[in-house]
Design an enzyme around this catalytic site. Structure first.
Site, PDB file in Angstrom:
ATOM      1  N   SER A 261       0.859  -1.194   0.000  1.00 42.97           N
ATOM      2  CA  SER A 261       0.000   0.000   0.000  1.00 42.97           C
ATOM      3  C   SER A 261       0.890   1.237   0.000  1.00 42.97           C
ATOM      4  CB  SER A 261      -0.871   0.030   1.260  1.00 42.97           C
ATOM      5  OG  SER A 261      -0.114   0.527   2.356  1.00 42.97           O
ATOM      6  N   ASP A 262       0.348   2.382  -0.361  1.00 44.22           N
ATOM      7  CA  ASP A 262       1.076   3.620  -0.122  1.00 44.22           C
ATOM      8  C   ASP A 262       0.917   3.958   1.366  1.00 44.22           C
ATOM      9  OD1 ASP A 262       2.592   5.888  -0.379  1.00 44.22           O
ATOM     10  OD2 ASP A 262       1.555   6.651  -2.139  1.00 44.22           O
ATOM     11  N   TRP A 263       1.659   4.933   1.792  1.00 47.44           N
ATOM     12  CA  TRP A 263       1.752   5.295   3.218  1.00 47.44           C
ATOM     13  C   TRP A 263       0.361   5.596   3.808  1.00 47.44           C
ATOM     14  CZ3 TRP A 263       6.583   7.037   5.776  1.00 47.44           C
ATOM     15  CH2 TRP A 263       6.365   7.508   7.064  1.00 47.44           C
ATOM     16  N   ALA A 265      -2.372   4.307   3.319  1.00 48.62           N
ATOM     17  CA  ALA A 265      -3.500   4.318   2.366  1.00 48.62           C
ATOM     18  C   ALA A 265      -4.620   3.355   2.757  1.00 48.62           C
ATOM     19  CB  ALA A 265      -2.997   4.000   0.961  1.00 48.62           C
TER      20      ALA A 265
END
Ligand code: NOJ
Length: 720
Positions: A261-263, A265
């Site tokens: 995942s992105d930070w 997210a």
């Protein structure tokens, strides 16, 4: 080599979930004593910490070795940690920003930079980089255009694939390469109004043709990891978007690698309003095949209970964990958990002569000569040169993704000229600041004074290096503060003036272009920018970059891009001040950009003599050749990016006015003539049609060369 299956079988559910958790290095620097510290924030106990599978953002071999040692002592399974980092355009030695890479039109050069970055990062113990960022971009207000190669799917695809291959090499065990993570899937660059993290609403047609190809190219290049984007796409955030993550990525493209995942997210699915709580968010993301959660704790707190309830099966969990273990194994971490991380290697590689030489070359090749009315190159015979403007001696010009780049290791324009012309007197004045609200003109007098005395003036202008990148969007993308006025007043007293620009996005340069006879775009050029600038301005290097993202005439033109569709009422006369009622144009501005995609001048004089096609028709399984003859009518060797465009003249859907279908960067000796051949095949002519398929339709196609909006030769052929 460990038996991963056996290892997995002896792991508890908690240990397995640990492999899917990633936290930043500050969490590991936190001893847990502070009740408001990062560890407390993520509700991590000492035992949880020992099970975590990866860490983000360490910056030295020493730290990595220490953390890995401590971890292996605590983890009963002795599973080494993965270390990941954003190594975007260099680790310690910084190259130009990716938008500059795009302008080089040189995937091989970009690959060379990525290989150096991989070596430096590997020496520091990094195993995975969150690169390449291949988001397709059309709106320069968005700060993250700096991380992209621009507005052209083919260019982005080639650059993305080149970076993946260069970072990963042939064999990840060789300790000089690291795994690559392509991001941000998908269409993050389509953020409405160029505002970061904003909604993206796109037709499938536009998504498929423009936004998706570069991610696909990275998947095809064998990328090991992929990161979904923060944005919602047509109503569903990517992290929880089944259509995107399952149907397109896995079913259609056959991607079988890791997803991170992105930070934060996963927990942001709550803020998007598509998950009621973190438990639901964890389930949604996991169901979409998001294996690792970066910097939020939905998996940590809820996966176990979801498994107990049967909402997620243990096989699904095992699959995800196995992928993490496999990457660790592929990197050789089970045999050597430190993987050659060493302070000595760091010393030897960081800013080494070889790396700096490539950084200088890349800076020169990424620069674009936007305008030159006879002033450049400057004569080497000058006695006195004035370097004026906020970037004349500014080291803070690396851009926000500089990784371990050090500002004090940046060569400024002043330092570049001092090294290039030791016998010449260098006068230097800032003139004014570069912040948007800078209104202090008290430095003008000194700047004008030195401009009067000098034989040549370099105006060093731009936007501060934290004006672009994540979260740094602008509603007005003109040169900030008083810089346009400074340029005008300086050029008025010395006509032998050239502007060089340091910036992270195409800026509105209309006023600057009126004021000065020459403009050289450097972007944030990396550590060696000052040397590259001196070489380019003195003609020791010949500019060869081409614009990879259109420069608008006014911010109000954004989004603006060359591969646009026609309208039913195209504007006939491209002139300001002409009322264009009932045409699709602006009253106060032309439709075309100031500098279009593909534009870029050279000190050589390239004459496009001819374009011929080998046949006037083509069978759908056949090919025809386009031959372009170019003559370098000058005594300077130079490089030209030869561009081949296509237009589908009549189709069942409106087609773009131009589309780049191939390009080659070609070297010419003085007065050399070359014939450049491209092969055109049917797949290059396809589009995503109304029936949701990539197809081509028989009929007439136009083939052109030159650059977008300035086509020089055009021929047509028929596709049978
Ligand atoms: C957030 C950014 O969107 C992404 O590009 C980056 O890789 C992560 N943070 C990690 O730093």
């Amino acid at each position: 080599m460990p038996d991963l299956r056996k290892l997995l079988d002896k792991m508890t559910i908690e240990e397995k979930i640990g492999q899917l958790m990633q936290f930043s290095s500050d969490v590991f620097a936190d001893d847990g004593a502070d009740v408001t510290g990062p560890r407390a924030q993520y509700q991590l106990t000492e035992e949880d910490m020992a099970r975590v599978g990866s860490i983000l953002g360490t910056n030295s071999a020493e730290t990595v070795i220490k953390l890995q040692k401590e971890h292996l002592e605590k983890d009963r399974n002795k599973i080494p940690l993965l270390f990941m980092r954003d190594v975007i355009y260099g680790y310690r030695t910084n190259f130009p920003i990716p938008l500059g890479f795009g302008c080089s039109f040189d995937p091989a050069l970009v690959a060379e930079c990525s290989e150096m970055a991989a070596k430096e990062a590997a020496a520091s113990g990094i195993h995975v980089t969150f690169t390449p960022m291949v988001d397709y971009v059309r709106d320069a207000r968005w700060g993250r255009v700096m991380e992209s190669c621009g507005e052209e799917p083919l260019l982005n695809s080639r650059m993305g694939a080149a970076q993946v291959k260069a970072f990963q090499g042939e064999d990840l065990r060789d300790r000089e390469h690291i795994a690559s993570c392509v991001k941000h899937f998908a269409a993050y660059g389509g953020a409405e109004a160029g505002r970061d993290y904003n909604t993206v609403d796109l037709s499938e047609h536009t998504l498929r043709e423009f936004y998706l190809p570069a991610y696909k190219a990275c998947v095809d290049a064998g990328v090991k990891m992929l990161m979904p984007s923060f944005n919602s796409l047509n109503g569903i955030p990517s992290t929880g978007n089944q259509w995107l993550m399952k149907k397109i990525l896995r079913e259609e493209w056959g991607y079988d690698g890791l997803v991170i995942s992105d930070w934060g997210a996963i927990s942001e699915l709550l803020k998007h309003g598509i998950a009621a709580d973190e438990r639901q968010a964890a389930r949604m993301a996991f169901d979409c095949g998001c294996h690792i959660e970066m910097c939020s704790n939905a998996y940590h707190l809820h996966l176990e209970e979801l498994i107990e309830e049967g909402a997620i099966s243990e096989e699904q969990l095992d699959d995800a964990v196995m992928k993490v273990l496999e990457l660790k194994e592929e990197l050789g971490l089970f045999e050597d958990p430190f993987r050659g991380a060493s302070s000595e290697k760091e010393q030897a590689l960081f800013m080494s002569e070889a790396h700096r030489a490539i950084a200088k070359k890349a800076a020169a090749e990424s620069a674009v000569l936007l305008k030159n009315e006879g002033v450049l190159p400057f004569s080497e015979e000058i006695k006195r040169i004035a370097l004026i403007g906020p970037f004349a001696d500014e080291k803070k010009a690396l851009g926000i993704w500089k990784c371990n780049g050090q500002y004090d290791e940046v060569t400024t324009v002043r330092e570049g000229f001092a090294a290039a012309l030791p016998q010449v007197e260098i006068l230097c004045a800032k003139g004014c600041g570069a912040e948007w609200n800078d209104s202090d003109d008290s430095g003008f007098a000194e700047a004008i004074e030195i401009a009067k005395k000098a034989d040549a003036v370099v105006l060093c202008l731009g936007e501060p290096d934290d004006y672009a990148g994540e979260g740094n969007c602008r509603t007005d993308i003109s040169l900030p503060g008083l810089q346009n006025r400074l340029a005008k007043e300086i050029a008025a007293v010395n006509s032998n003036t050239a502007a060089v620009l340091f910036n992270g996005r195409p800026l509105v340069l209309s006023r600057l272009a009126e004021a000065v006879p020459a403009i050289l775009e450097l972007w944030y050029p990396g550590n060696e920018g000052g040397h590259a600038a001196a070489d380019l301005l003195l003609g020791r290097a010949n500019p060869c970059g081409k614009v990879s993202m259109s420069f608008p005439k006014a911010t109000g033109q954004c989004p603006i891009y060359y591969n646009r569709n026609n309208t039913g009422r195209p504007k006939k006369v491209e002139k300001e001040g002409i009322r264009t009622r009932y045409n699709s144009g602006y009253l106060d501005c032309g439709n075309l950009p100031l500098y279009p995609f593909g534009h870029g001048l050279s000190y050589s004089n390239f004459i496009y003599e001819d374009l011929t096609l080998s046949a006037d028709s083509m069978e759908s399984d056949g090919a025809i050749q386009a031959k372009i003859t170019i003559y370098n009518d000058s005594d300077r060797a130079g490089k030209e990016v030869v561009q081949l465009y296509m237009r589908d003249l009549v189709a069942s859907m409106v087609r773009p006015v131009q589309q780049l279908i191939d390009f080659k960067k070609v070297e010419f000796a003085p007065y050399e003539r070359k014939e450049i051949t491209f092969e055109i095949r049917e797949p290059m002519l396809r589009f995503w049609n109304w029936d949701q398929k990539f197809i081509s339709e028989p009929g007439e196609f136009q083939i052109s060369t030159g650059c977008a909006d300035h086509l020089l030769h055009t021929q047509t052929f028929e596709l049978k």
